[in-house]
Design a protein around this motif. Structure first.
Motif, short mmCIF file in Angstrom:
data_model
loop_
_atom_site.label_atom_id
_atom_site.label_comp_id
_atom_site.label_asym_id
_atom_site.label_seq_id
_atom_site.Cartn_x
_atom_site.Cartn_y
_atom_site.Cartn_z
N PRO A 187 2.98 -2.19 4.77
CA PRO A 187 1.53 -2.45 4.70
C PRO A 187 1.15 -3.12 3.38
CG PRO A 187 1.99 -0.12 4.34
CD PRO A 187 3.29 -0.75 4.73
N ARG A 192 0.14 4.17 -0.67
CA ARG A 192 -0.50 5.38 -0.14
C ARG A 192 -0.16 5.57 1.32
NH1 ARG A 192 -6.45 3.73 -1.86
NH2 ARG A 192 -5.55 1.80 -1.00
N VAL A 193 0.13 4.50 2.01
CA VAL A 193 0.52 4.58 3.42
C VAL A 193 2.04 4.62 3.56
CG1 VAL A 193 0.41 3.43 5.66
CG2 VAL A 193 -1.57 3.39 4.13
N ALA A 194 2.73 3.71 2.85
CA ALA A 194 4.19 3.63 2.97
C ALA A 194 4.89 4.70 2.16
CB ALA A 194 4.67 2.25 2.53
N GLU A 232 -1.25 -4.40 0.26
CA GLU A 232 -2.39 -4.02 -0.56
C GLU A 232 -3.46 -5.11 -0.42
OE1 GLU A 232 -4.91 -2.05 -2.95
OE2 GLU A 232 -2.94 -1.27 -2.31
N ASP A 272 0.86 -1.18 0.00
CA ASP A 272 0.00 0.00 0.00
C ASP A 272 0.90 1.23 0.00
OD1 ASP A 272 -1.96 1.86 0.19
OD2 ASP A 272 -2.87 1.06 2.02
#
Length: 407
Positions: A106, A62-64, A108, A60
């Motif tokens: 994290p 968008r988080v990492a 996906e 992910d």
């Protein structure tokens, strides 16, 4: 005119990859060719960009974030660079990094595996290479660790199938490695057989040459000895001078016959030792001069210094070269005066034989005698110059001092 960009690109790539290739070659257990390593590096770079481009399918971002994916792609692709040199350590690193990345980053939600597909493919290739290059026990350890990774990261219904599939990959690698080693052993054995065959051919040829020399040279030299020694009894009116000349011819023929027997012994057997009779050397140069003068050659001699200090091999080479030079002078320029100069000191021995026939007295092409003199000089560690001079055809030989410091 269109410019071809590929040669400059190839040279630039070689300049960038050669230092790394040298490290890979030095660190690897099995030798690999440079073009193979360069191809592996190219594939590693391609895998790096594929791993970076598909990172969002597994993690992910968008988080990492996208920045860490550069490092993640490097960790994923780098083990493939050691597939030819250190496959098992690279496999262990790849398995460990897959486990750590799955725990740290994290995931996906749509990801099929907890690690990238590129990393799974690299694990398969490294497992196969481990089976090819390592022992069965080491391959079994690699299979257990890889199966543990898949057992941990996959659903329960898929674990058994992947364990069997990984075992099949390892088995194919082991069989491939045994096939390659068998072919290498067969090729090595074939090379040994060819060497033995060539050696047998050489020994057979030497035996044939020995028979020919015995039948031709030894037979005729024996006749020369017999005729020279019996001539005074068969022809009573021979004078004292002619009688002495015949005795000299007989002695020379006997000496040549003894050397021919020693040569025959060397040709008939391999690693045979010389006979007990001493080999000629520069200490017998006076006998050679006397024999040459009795043959009718007008010989001007100048000998100075010590010629007896060279070791036996070099002294024999010097004697043979002087013998061949005097024989060539008598054969190619009969009746021409010959000058022989020999000088010995602490640095070595210098020998010069000049046929005083004037400019242009050289043979048209070097014969076997000249080639033999050059080979003897090189084998003895000396240097020789053969060719025409202003005075005539000259042979100049320099034999250096022995390693022990003797002349």
């Amino acid at each position: 005119m269109r410019l071809n960009p590929f040669p400059p690109l190839a040279r630039g790539l070689a300049a960038l990859t050669d230092p790394l290739l040298d490290r890979l070659v030095d660190s690897g257990r099995r030798p690999a060719r440079r073009w193979q390593l360069r191809l592996v590096l190219l594939v590693t770079v391609a895998l790096y960009w594929i791993a970076f481009g598909t990172a969002q399918l597994t993690y992910d971002t968008r988080v990492a974030g996208t920045g860490p994916m550069f490092f993640v792609a490097l960790v994923i692709a780098l083990p493939f660079a050691f597939v030819l040199t250190r496959p098992m350590p690279a496999l262990l690193f790849s398995v460990a990094s897959a486990f750590v990345l799955a725990l740290v980053l994290p995931q996906e939600q749509r990801a099929v595996w907890p690690w990238e597909v590129v990393q799974g493919l690299i694990v398969f290739v490294l497992l196969f290479a481990t089976g090819v290059t390592r022992t069965v026990r080491e391959g079994a350890v690699a299979w257990l660790l890889t199966s543990a990774l898949f057992w941990w990261g996959l659903p329960p219904g898929e674990r058994g199938g992947w364990a069997v599939g990984l075992g099949a990959i390892l088995l194919i690698g082991v069989l491939t490695g045994r096939l390659l080693r068998t072919r290498q052993d067969l090729r090595r054995q074939t090379e040994v057989s060819e060497v033995e065959r060539d050696r047998r051919i050489v020994l057979e040829e030497r035996a044939r040459l020995a028979r020919d020399l015995h039948d031709i040279v030894a037979h005729h030299m024996s006749l020369v000895v017999v005729q020279a020694e019996t001539a005074p009894y068969r022809v009573p009116e021979i004078g004292d001078a002619a009688r002495d000349e015949l005795l000299s011819i007989s002695g020379t023929a006997r000496s040549a016959l003894a050397e021919t027997r020693a040569l025959l012994a060397v040709l008939r057997q391999e690693n045979v030792e010389a006979e007990d009779a001493p080999q000629p050397g520069l200490h017998r140069l006076g006998e050679l001069i006397e024999t040459t003068r009795r043959a009718g050659v007008r010989l001007d001699v100048d000998i100075s210094g010590d010629l007896d200090g060279l070791r036996e091999g070099r002294s024999l080479a010097g004697f043979r070269i002087a013998q061949e030079a005097l024989a060539n002078a008598a054969r190619h320029a009969p009746g021409t005066p010959v000058r022989l100069r020999a000088r010995g000191d602490g640095r070595g021995v210098e020998l010069t034989v000049v046929s005083l026939s004037g400019p242009g007295g050289a043979p048209a092409e070097p014969g076997h005698g000249i080639v033999g003199m050059r080979e003897r000089a090189v084998a003895a560690g000396g240097r020789i110059e053969v060719g025409p001079t202003a005075e005539g055809f000259a042979v100049h030989l320099v034999l250096p001092a022995d390693a022990e410091g003797q002349a």
